[in-house]
Scaffold this motif. Structure first.
Motif, PDB file in Angstrom:
ATOM      1  N   ALA A  25       0.924  -1.588   0.066  1.00 61.16           N
ATOM      2  CA  ALA A  25      -0.233   0.394  -0.145  1.00 61.16           C
ATOM      3  C   ALA A  25       0.713   1.348  -0.304  1.00 61.16           C
ATOM      4  O   ALA A  25       0.845   2.547  -0.795  1.00 61.16           O
ATOM      5  N   SER A  26       1.803   1.870   0.746  1.00 61.43           N
ATOM      6  CA  SER A  26       2.572   2.360   0.964  1.00 61.43           C
ATOM      7  C   SER A  26       3.589   3.046  -0.015  1.00 61.43           C
ATOM      8  O   SER A  26       3.287   4.044  -0.947  1.00 61.43           O
ATOM      9  N   THR A  27       3.998   1.363  -1.115  1.00 65.95           N
ATOM     10  CA  THR A  27       4.301   2.066  -2.529  1.00 65.95           C
ATOM     11  C   THR A  27       2.855   2.091  -3.517  1.00 65.95           C
ATOM     12  O   THR A  27       3.765   3.330  -3.950  1.00 65.95           O
ATOM     13  N   LEU A  28       1.805   1.803  -3.154  1.00 59.73           N
ATOM     14  CA  LEU A  28       1.434   2.188  -4.229  1.00 59.73           C
ATOM     15  C   LEU A  28       1.241   3.402  -4.259  1.00 59.73           C
ATOM     16  O   LEU A  28       0.160   4.126  -4.921  1.00 59.73           O
ATOM     17  N   ASP A  29       0.794   4.468  -2.955  1.00 58.65           N
ATOM     18  CA  ASP A  29       0.658   5.248  -2.192  1.00 58.65           C
ATOM     19  C   ASP A  29       1.356   6.249  -3.409  1.00 58.65           C
ATOM     20  O   ASP A  29       1.144   7.622  -3.676  1.00 58.65           O
ATOM     21  N   SER A  30       3.294   5.973  -3.054  1.00 55.57           N
ATOM     22  CA  SER A  30       4.053   6.849  -3.797  1.00 55.57           C
ATOM     23  C   SER A  30       4.265   6.923  -5.165  1.00 55.57           C
ATOM     24  O   SER A  30       3.885   7.589  -5.659  1.00 55.57           O
ATOM     25  N   ILE A  31       3.580   6.039  -5.729  1.00 57.62           N
ATOM     26  CA  ILE A  31       3.639   5.612  -7.536  1.00 57.62           C
ATOM     27  C   ILE A  31       2.789   6.850  -8.114  1.00 57.62           C
ATOM     28  O   ILE A  31       2.863   7.470  -8.951  1.00 57.62           O
ATOM     29  N   ILE A  32       1.349   6.980  -7.526  1.00 57.52           N
ATOM     30  CA  ILE A  32       0.161   7.058  -7.415  1.00 57.52           C
ATOM     31  C   ILE A  32       0.959   9.165  -7.983  1.00 57.52           C
ATOM     32  O   ILE A  32       0.260   9.853  -8.762  1.00 57.52           O
ATOM     33  N   ASN A  33       1.602   9.121  -6.942  1.00 57.41           N
ATOM     34  CA  ASN A  33       1.228  10.335  -6.388  1.00 57.41           C
ATOM     35  C   ASN A  33       3.705  11.082  -7.449  1.00 57.41           C
ATOM     36  O   ASN A  33       4.148  12.059  -7.908  1.00 57.41           O
ATOM     37  N   LEU A  34       3.667   9.955  -8.091  1.00 61.84           N
ATOM     38  CA  LEU A  34       4.533  10.336  -9.339  1.00 61.84           C
ATOM     39  C   LEU A  34       3.896  10.076 -10.973  1.00 61.84           C
ATOM     40  O   LEU A  34       5.078  10.691 -11.560  1.00 61.84           O
ATOM     41  N   LEU A  35       2.689   9.777 -10.927  1.00 58.83           N
ATOM     42  CA  LEU A  35       2.865   9.525 -12.228  1.00 58.83           C
ATOM     43  C   LEU A  35       2.823  10.923 -12.991  1.00 58.83           C
ATOM     44  O   LEU A  35       2.136  11.747 -12.458  1.00 58.83           O
ATOM     45  N   PRO A  36       2.939  11.377 -14.285  1.00 58.99           N
ATOM     46  CA  PRO A  36       2.628  12.063 -14.949  1.00 58.99           C
ATOM     47  C   PRO A  36       1.504  12.891 -15.377  1.00 58.99           C
ATOM     48  O   PRO A  36       1.273  13.417 -16.731  1.00 58.99           O
ATOM     49  N   PHE A  37       0.504  12.561 -14.521  1.00 55.35           N
ATOM     50  CA  PHE A  37      -0.622  12.925 -14.824  1.00 55.35           C
ATOM     51  C   PHE A  37      -1.406  12.824 -13.629  1.00 55.35           C
ATOM     52  O   PHE A  37      -1.301  12.385 -12.278  1.00 55.35           O
ATOM     53  N   GLU A  38      -2.936  13.550 -13.503  1.00 54.64           N
ATOM     54  CA  GLU A  38      -3.344  13.582 -12.298  1.00 54.64           C
ATOM     55  C   GLU A  38      -4.636  13.108 -12.805  1.00 54.64           C
ATOM     56  O   GLU A  38      -5.215  12.808 -13.157  1.00 54.64           O
TER      57      GLU A  38
END
Length: 159
Positions: A25-38
């Motif tokens: 879950a913590s990795t998924l949180d970080s990945i979502i915030n790195l995506l080059p779109f919102e």
């Protein structure tokens, strides 16, 4: 519905299983915030429930909007939003996309936005997801798209 990161709601070490793999879950949180779109999501009752918190957002979002009816959040275009959501709900449409110039006060450029009906495996409407991309991130890039060596990669992507 509680606010917070997925990792705060279930545990940072909890494993989220998908059809295509599993991730903490913590990795998924970080990945979502790195995506080059919102991204954003409103549920089947048109209540705004979630948005990604990317640092370079195109659209400003407020945490206070979570839990509000989506038509309240877009009063100037509420009739368009209502039609779109009704079309998603009825199955008349599954997606809708458009491009528009950046809003006044910002540098010139284009924004791409796509709205998609979210359905379960039986076709039941679960809500609407939107994705917003600053197209300028992908235009005017110089250099090769696919460097063949690490030296070419470093030359194209200096830090």
């Amino acid at each position: 519905m509680s606010e917070g990161k997925l990792s705060e709601l279930i545990s940072p070490e909890a494993i989220v299983n998908f059809e295509t793999g599993a991730i903490k879950a913590s990795t998924l949180d970080s990945i979502i915030n790195l995506l080059p779109f919102e991204m954003g999501f409103c549920d089947a009752d048109d209540i705004f429930r979630w948005y990604s918190n990317n640092p370079d957002r195109v659209h400003g979002r407020r945490k206070e909007a979570i839990g509000c009816h989506v038509l309240e959040l877009h009063p100037r275009v509420a009739h368009h939003v209502e039609k779109l959501l009704n079309d998603f709900r009825s199955g008349a449409r599954d997606d809708w996309e458009f491009w528009f110039p950046k809003r006044s006060g910002e540098e010139a450029g284009q924004i791409y936005q796509k709205f998609m009906a979210v359905r379960d495996e039986n076709g039941k409407y679960l809500g609407c997801m939107d994705v917003t991309v600053n197209i300028d991130l992908f235009q005017g890039k110089e250099g090769k798209n696919t460097p063949e060596t690490i030296d070419e990669f470093i030359a194209v992507n200096p830090k």
